[in-house]
Design a protein around this motif. Structure first.
Motif, PDB file in Angstrom:
ATOM      1  N   ARG A 132      75.472 -17.725 104.789  1.00 61.60           N
ATOM      2  CA  ARG A 132      75.633 -17.829 103.337  1.00 61.60           C
ATOM      3  C   ARG A 132      76.873 -17.035 102.936  1.00 61.60           C
ATOM      4  NH1 ARG A 132      70.264 -16.775  99.920  1.00 61.60           N
ATOM      5  NH2 ARG A 132      71.715 -17.564  98.342  1.00 61.60           N
ATOM      6  N   VAL A 133      77.730 -17.647 102.142  1.00 63.60           N
ATOM      7  CA  VAL A 133      78.976 -16.980 101.745  1.00 63.60           C
ATOM      8  C   VAL A 133      79.171 -17.146 100.245  1.00 63.60           C
ATOM      9  CG1 VAL A 133      80.067 -17.316 103.993  1.00 63.60           C
ATOM     10  CG2 VAL A 133      80.384 -19.031 102.184  1.00 63.60           C
ATOM     11  N   SER A 134      80.115 -16.381  99.715  1.00 57.31           N
ATOM     12  CA  SER A 134      80.451 -16.469  98.295  1.00 57.31           C
ATOM     13  C   SER A 134      81.835 -17.098  98.130  1.00 57.31           C
ATOM     14  CB  SER A 134      80.439 -15.077  97.655  1.00 57.31           C
ATOM     15  OG  SER A 134      80.973 -15.132  96.340  1.00 57.31           O
ATOM     16  N   PHE A 135      81.942 -18.025  97.190  1.00 52.43           N
ATOM     17  CA  PHE A 135      83.223 -18.651  96.882  1.00 52.43           C
ATOM     18  C   PHE A 135      83.780 -18.169  95.536  1.00 52.43           C
ATOM     19  CE2 PHE A 135      80.927 -21.871  99.465  1.00 52.43           C
ATOM     20  CZ  PHE A 135      81.800 -21.922 100.551  1.00 52.43           C
ATOM     21  N   GLU A 136      83.213 -17.103  95.004  1.00 50.08           N
ATOM     22  CA  GLU A 136      83.557 -16.658  93.655  1.00 50.08           C
ATOM     23  C   GLU A 136      85.001 -16.188  93.530  1.00 50.08           C
ATOM     24  OE1 GLU A 136      80.676 -13.891  92.231  1.00 50.08           O
ATOM     25  OE2 GLU A 136      79.048 -15.369  92.200  1.00 50.08           O
ATOM     26  N   ASN A 137      85.613 -15.738  94.615  1.00 49.94           N
ATOM     27  CA  ASN A 137      87.021 -15.333  94.551  1.00 49.94           C
ATOM     28  C   ASN A 137      87.964 -16.526  94.625  1.00 49.94           C
ATOM     29  OD1 ASN A 137      86.365 -12.685  94.280  1.00 49.94           O
ATOM     30  ND2 ASN A 137      87.168 -12.004  96.245  1.00 49.94           N
ATOM     31  N   TYR A 138      87.406 -17.709  94.848  1.00 52.69           N
ATOM     32  CA  TYR A 138      88.209 -18.926  94.961  1.00 52.69           C
ATOM     33  C   TYR A 138      87.957 -19.904  93.804  1.00 52.69           C
ATOM     34  CZ  TYR A 138      88.974 -17.330  99.747  1.00 52.69           C
ATOM     35  OH  TYR A 138      89.327 -16.581 100.856  1.00 52.69           O
ATOM     36  N   ILE A 139      86.760 -19.869  93.259  1.00 51.89           N
ATOM     37  CA  ILE A 139      86.360 -20.834  92.235  1.00 51.89           C
ATOM     38  C   ILE A 139      85.735 -20.088  91.064  1.00 51.89           C
ATOM     39  CG2 ILE A 139      84.901 -22.833  91.727  1.00 51.89           C
ATOM     40  CD1 ILE A 139      84.893 -23.410  94.773  1.00 51.89           C
ATOM     41  N   SER A 140      86.291 -20.277  89.875  1.00 48.94           N
ATOM     42  CA  SER A 140      85.737 -19.621  88.693  1.00 48.94           C
ATOM     43  C   SER A 140      84.920 -20.578  87.829  1.00 48.94           C
ATOM     44  CB  SER A 140      86.851 -18.981  87.846  1.00 48.94           C
ATOM     45  OG  SER A 140      87.786 -19.951  87.426  1.00 48.94           O
ATOM     46  N   ASN A 141      85.192 -21.881  87.924  1.00 48.47           N
ATOM     47  CA  ASN A 141      84.441 -22.856  87.145  1.00 48.47           C
ATOM     48  C   ASN A 141      83.001 -22.909  87.654  1.00 48.47           C
ATOM     49  OD1 ASN A 141      83.320 -25.725  86.705  1.00 48.47           O
ATOM     50  ND2 ASN A 141      85.077 -25.694  85.325  1.00 48.47           N
ATOM     51  N   GLU A 142      82.051 -22.642  86.777  1.00 50.58           N
ATOM     52  CA  GLU A 142      80.652 -22.540  87.192  1.00 50.58           C
ATOM     53  C   GLU A 142      80.117 -23.852  87.757  1.00 50.58           C
ATOM     54  OE1 GLU A 142      78.608 -19.996  87.494  1.00 50.58           O
ATOM     55  OE2 GLU A 142      80.188 -18.612  86.912  1.00 50.58           O
TER      56      GLU A 142
END
Length: 227
Positions: free
Chosen positions: A92-102
């Protein structure tokens, strides 16, 4: 020939011995450092993925320009490695530093989850992995602050590509649309065939009708996988 006074000769000998010992000490210390670095354990896949997830990419000016091609390329490659690596390792990873659109973030998270399920079932038409061999990146300017980036890459001989729309938001690079379009890929099933799926609308994922349609298809496909 003049005789060297005994005191000077002794002093010279002491200096030479001291220098020799110092050199030996430095050599031993250097060798010790090299051996210590060689003994450092390699990072695990989970650690590499965490490092990729935590990376941030920014530009100097308020808008993207051709001067930022190298930054955009590094940004795109990091995202691809993060996504494909997560599929391959079931992490499981986070893409929040790459994608801001919810909406796009929700879609990407769900796509990863389903593609991981496919991979466990041996149902993926390509070979996902953490270390990809990239070909030359292709850039196309869409507007003053949006660029189309295409990355073609190989993993264990399996060819793939990733298309991204990249924008700058407060000087931070962000993905506003993405498409792998692999055969049997979840995004192909949910967002359209490669011949029909175009990346030319940076506000696509703000379109409620589009988002609802995509998420409905994902829900149907998840049910099929679970049955």
């Amino acid at each position: 020939m003049k005789k060297i006074p005994l005191g000077i000769a002794v002093l010279a000998f002491v200096v030479l011995v001291g220098c020799s010992q110092k050199e030996n000490h430095l050599t031993e210390k250097s060798i010790s450092n090299i051996e210590a670095s060689a003994d450092l354990p390699e990072k695990s896949a989970a650690e590499i993925l965490r490092d990729l997830a935590n990376q941030e990419f920014s530009i100097q000016a308020d808008q993207i320009s051709e001067d930022d091609y190298s930054s955009m390329e590094a940004f795109g490659k990091a995202f691809v490695n993060l996504y494909t690596g997560a599929v391959a390792t079931q992490e499981r990873v986070s893409f929040e530093n790459y994608i801001s659109n919810e909406n796009l973030l929700q879609f990407t998270n769900k796509m990863l989850e389903l593609e991981q399920q496919q991979d466990l079932m041996g149902a993926n038409g390509v070979i996902f992995g953490l270390s990809n061999e990239f070909k030359e990146a292709e850039f196309k300017r869409l507007d003053n602050n949006t660029y189309h980036l295409q990355l073609s890459f190989l993993n264990q001989g399996s060819g793939m590509s990733c298309k991204l729309l990249v924008r700058s938001v407060n000087k931070s690079l962000q993905i506003v649309d993405l498409y792998f379009g692999n055969k049997d890929g979840v995004d192909t099933m949910a967002t359209g065939h490669p011949a029909a799926r175009s990346l030319d609308n940076p506000k696509l994922w703000d379109d409620r009708e589009w988002v609802d349609g995509v998420m409905e298809k994902l829900g149907q496909y998840e049910t099929e996988l679970s049955s």
